[in-house]
Design an enzyme around this catalytic site. Structure first.
Site, PDB file in Angstrom:
ATOM      1  N   PRO A   9     -10.541  -4.807  -2.952  1.00  0.00           N
ATOM      2  CA  PRO A   9     -11.722  -4.553  -2.119  1.00  0.00           C
ATOM      3  C   PRO A   9     -12.527  -3.332  -2.550  1.00  0.00           C
ATOM      4  CG  PRO A   9      -9.709  -3.968  -0.947  1.00  0.00           C
ATOM      5  CD  PRO A   9      -9.293  -4.709  -2.193  1.00  0.00           C
ATOM      6  N   ASN A  10     -13.831  -3.500  -2.425  1.00  0.00           N
ATOM      7  CA  ASN A  10     -14.830  -2.441  -2.664  1.00  0.00           C
ATOM      8  C   ASN A  10     -15.029  -2.083  -4.135  1.00  0.00           C
ATOM      9  OD1 ASN A  10     -15.440  -1.999   0.165  1.00  0.00           O
ATOM     10  ND2 ASN A  10     -13.370  -1.161   0.309  1.00  0.00           N
ATOM     11  N   ARG A  17     -20.578   3.437  -5.752  1.00  0.00           N
ATOM     12  CA  ARG A  17     -19.597   3.876  -4.753  1.00  0.00           C
ATOM     13  C   ARG A  17     -18.986   5.226  -5.164  1.00  0.00           C
ATOM     14  NH1 ARG A  17     -13.491   1.426  -4.151  1.00  0.00           N
ATOM     15  NH2 ARG A  17     -12.908   2.669  -2.339  1.00  0.00           N
ATOM     16  N   TYR A  22     -15.193   7.812  -8.564  1.00  0.00           N
ATOM     17  CA  TYR A  22     -14.909   6.609  -9.344  1.00  0.00           C
ATOM     18  C   TYR A  22     -15.766   6.459 -10.602  1.00  0.00           C
ATOM     19  CZ  TYR A  22     -12.373   5.368  -5.104  1.00  0.00           C
ATOM     20  OH  TYR A  22     -11.491   5.372  -4.042  1.00  0.00           O
ATOM     21  N   ASN A  73      -5.836  -3.616  -9.834  1.00  0.00           N
ATOM     22  CA  ASN A  73      -6.261  -2.486  -9.020  1.00  0.00           C
ATOM     23  C   ASN A  73      -6.474  -3.066  -7.632  1.00  0.00           C
ATOM     24  OD1 ASN A  73      -7.352  -0.360  -7.668  1.00  0.00           O
ATOM     25  ND2 ASN A  73      -8.930   0.106  -9.185  1.00  0.00           N
ATOM     26  N   ALA A  76      -7.676  -0.374  -1.653  1.00  0.00           N
ATOM     27  CA  ALA A  76      -6.974   0.121  -0.466  1.00  0.00           C
ATOM     28  C   ALA A  76      -5.767  -0.746  -0.082  1.00  0.00           C
ATOM     29  CB  ALA A  76      -7.940   0.231   0.710  1.00  0.00           C
ATOM     30  N   HIS A  79      -2.161   0.484  -0.496  1.00  0.00           N
ATOM     31  CA  HIS A  79      -1.475   1.337   0.480  1.00  0.00           C
ATOM     32  C   HIS A  79      -1.038   0.575   1.728  1.00  0.00           C
ATOM     33  CE1 HIS A  79      -3.460   4.098  -2.190  1.00  0.00           C
ATOM     34  NE2 HIS A  79      -4.650   3.720  -1.765  1.00  0.00           N
ATOM     35  N   ASP A  86       4.382  -9.038  -2.015  1.00  0.00           N
ATOM     36  CA  ASP A  86       5.234 -10.234  -1.989  1.00  0.00           C
ATOM     37  C   ASP A  86       4.695 -11.322  -2.914  1.00  0.00           C
ATOM     38  OD1 ASP A  86       6.989  -9.080  -0.210  1.00  0.00           O
ATOM     39  OD2 ASP A  86       6.277 -10.177   1.549  1.00  0.00           O
ATOM     40  N   GLU A  97      -0.004  -1.737 -12.319  1.00  0.00           N
ATOM     41  CA  GLU A  97      -0.908  -1.227 -11.282  1.00  0.00           C
ATOM     42  C   GLU A  97      -1.847  -0.202 -11.911  1.00  0.00           C
ATOM     43  OE1 GLU A  97       1.328   0.468  -8.033  1.00  0.00           O
ATOM     44  OE2 GLU A  97      -0.391   1.648  -7.339  1.00  0.00           O
ATOM     45  N   HIS A  99      -5.353   2.472 -11.191  1.00  0.00           N
ATOM     46  CA  HIS A  99      -6.316   3.117 -10.293  1.00  0.00           C
ATOM     47  C   HIS A  99      -7.256   3.963 -11.125  1.00  0.00           C
ATOM     48  CE1 HIS A  99      -4.002   1.886  -6.840  1.00  0.00           C
ATOM     49  NE2 HIS A  99      -2.928   2.298  -7.482  1.00  0.00           N
ATOM     50  N   LEU A 100      -8.504   3.946 -10.738  1.00  0.00           N
ATOM     51  CA  LEU A 100      -9.483   4.816 -11.406  1.00  0.00           C
ATOM     52  C   LEU A 100      -9.163   6.276 -11.113  1.00  0.00           C
ATOM     53  CD1 LEU A 100     -11.985   2.411 -10.010  1.00  0.00           C
ATOM     54  CD2 LEU A 100     -12.310   3.057 -12.377  1.00  0.00           C
ATOM     55  N   SER A 101      -8.878   6.577  -9.850  1.00  0.00           N
ATOM     56  CA  SER A 101      -8.607   7.958  -9.440  1.00  0.00           C
ATOM     57  C   SER A 101      -7.101   8.221  -9.464  1.00  0.00           C
ATOM     58  CB  SER A 101      -9.151   8.189  -8.023  1.00  0.00           C
ATOM     59  OG  SER A 101      -8.464   7.379  -7.084  1.00  0.00           O
ATOM     60  N   ARG A 106      -5.264  12.940  -3.844  1.00  0.00           N
ATOM     61  CA  ARG A 106      -6.263  12.676  -2.807  1.00  0.00           C
ATOM     62  C   ARG A 106      -5.629  12.743  -1.414  1.00  0.00           C
ATOM     63  NH1 ARG A 106      -9.551   7.532  -4.355  1.00  0.00           N
ATOM     64  NH2 ARG A 106     -10.856   8.439  -2.718  1.00  0.00           N
ATOM     65  N   ARG A 110      -3.229   7.934   0.719  1.00  0.00           N
ATOM     66  CA  ARG A 110      -3.348   7.218  -0.555  1.00  0.00           C
ATOM     67  C   ARG A 110      -2.144   7.452  -1.458  1.00  0.00           C
ATOM     68  NH1 ARG A 110      -8.721   5.451  -0.632  1.00  0.00           N
ATOM     69  NH2 ARG A 110     -10.036   6.919   0.487  1.00  0.00           N
TER      70      ARG A 110
HETATM   71  C1  DQA Z   1      -8.420   3.038  -5.945  1.00  0.00           C
HETATM   72  C2  DQA Z   1      -7.762   4.075  -5.029  1.00  0.00           C
HETATM   73  C3  DQA Z   1      -7.604   3.534  -3.623  1.00  0.00           C
HETATM   74  O1  DQA Z   1      -7.010   4.516  -2.768  1.00  0.00           O
HETATM   75  C4  DQA Z   1      -8.954   3.162  -3.050  1.00  0.00           C
HETATM   76  O2  DQA Z   1      -8.792   2.595  -1.764  1.00  0.00           O
HETATM   77  C5  DQA Z   1      -9.742   2.275  -3.942  1.00  0.00           C
HETATM   78  C6  DQA Z   1      -9.739   2.552  -5.381  1.00  0.00           C
HETATM   79  C7  DQA Z   1      -8.705   3.607  -7.353  1.00  0.00           C
HETATM   80  O3  DQA Z   1      -8.968   2.817  -8.237  1.00  0.00           O
HETATM   81  O4  DQA Z   1      -8.711   4.840  -7.534  1.00  0.00           O
HETATM   82  O5  DQA Z   1     -10.432   1.375  -3.493  1.00  0.00           O
HETATM   83  O6  DQA Z   1      -7.519   1.942  -6.101  1.00  0.00           O
END
Ligand code: DQA
Length: 152
Positions: A9-10, A17, A22, A73, A76, A79, A86, A97, A99-101, A106, A110
């Protein structure tokens, strides 16, 4: 070798964003770089983004028969989603897995990833390059696994 890249998501909002967190690269730009690296590595990739937990799970089920592993990725859902964990574990394919950040630098909520204990590896904190590093890592891992199976 075929790898599915899943964006949660997002992540469709990348580019605009929270660019200070990011970066300014769009998801389309990231997917393009992933495809270029896949060509260099001699693997096939397919990418998918959804804001919907169930849609990601359905896609994992559909893809499992034709991919060797997943790069994800989960945004959210990382978390919160036992269901996503599953699904990934249930289809029996290794996943990495990304993550950009750096999620450990943070907010406290997270810092916990529900996916992490079952991930083959985790890459975070390198912006869009996290995906490329993760793709390289997963490819090496799958190739090592394939060699192991041949030798056995
Ligand atoms: C994220 C980190 C997550 O906490 C956040 O909700 C995201 C992006 C990252 O790529 O850093 O949507 O997965």
């Amino acid at each position: 070798m075929r790898i599915a890249v899943l964006h949660g998501p997002n992540l469709n909002l990348l580019g605009t964003r929270e660019p200070e967190v990011y970066g300014r690269e769009t998801l389309a730009g990231i997917d393009e770089r992933i495809r270029a690296l896949a060509a260099e590595l001699g693997i096939e990739v397919e990418t998918y983004q959804s804001n919907v937990e169930g849609a990601l799970i359905d896609r994992i089920h559909e893809l499992a028969g034709r991919v060797d592993g997943f790069l994800i990725n989960a945004g959210a859902y990382t978390h919160t989603s036992i269901a996503l964990l599953d699904a990934l574990v249930g289809v029996g394919r290794p996943f990495v897995e990304v993550h950009l950040s750096n999620i450990h630098g943070r907010e406290a909520f997270r810092r916990r990833s529900l996916l992490a204990p079952r991930a083959a590896g985790i890459v975070m904190g390198f912006g869009a390059d996290s995906y490329l590093l993760g793709l390289r890592g997963l490819t090496l891992r799958l190739r090592a696994d394939a060699r192991g199976t041949e030798e056995a």
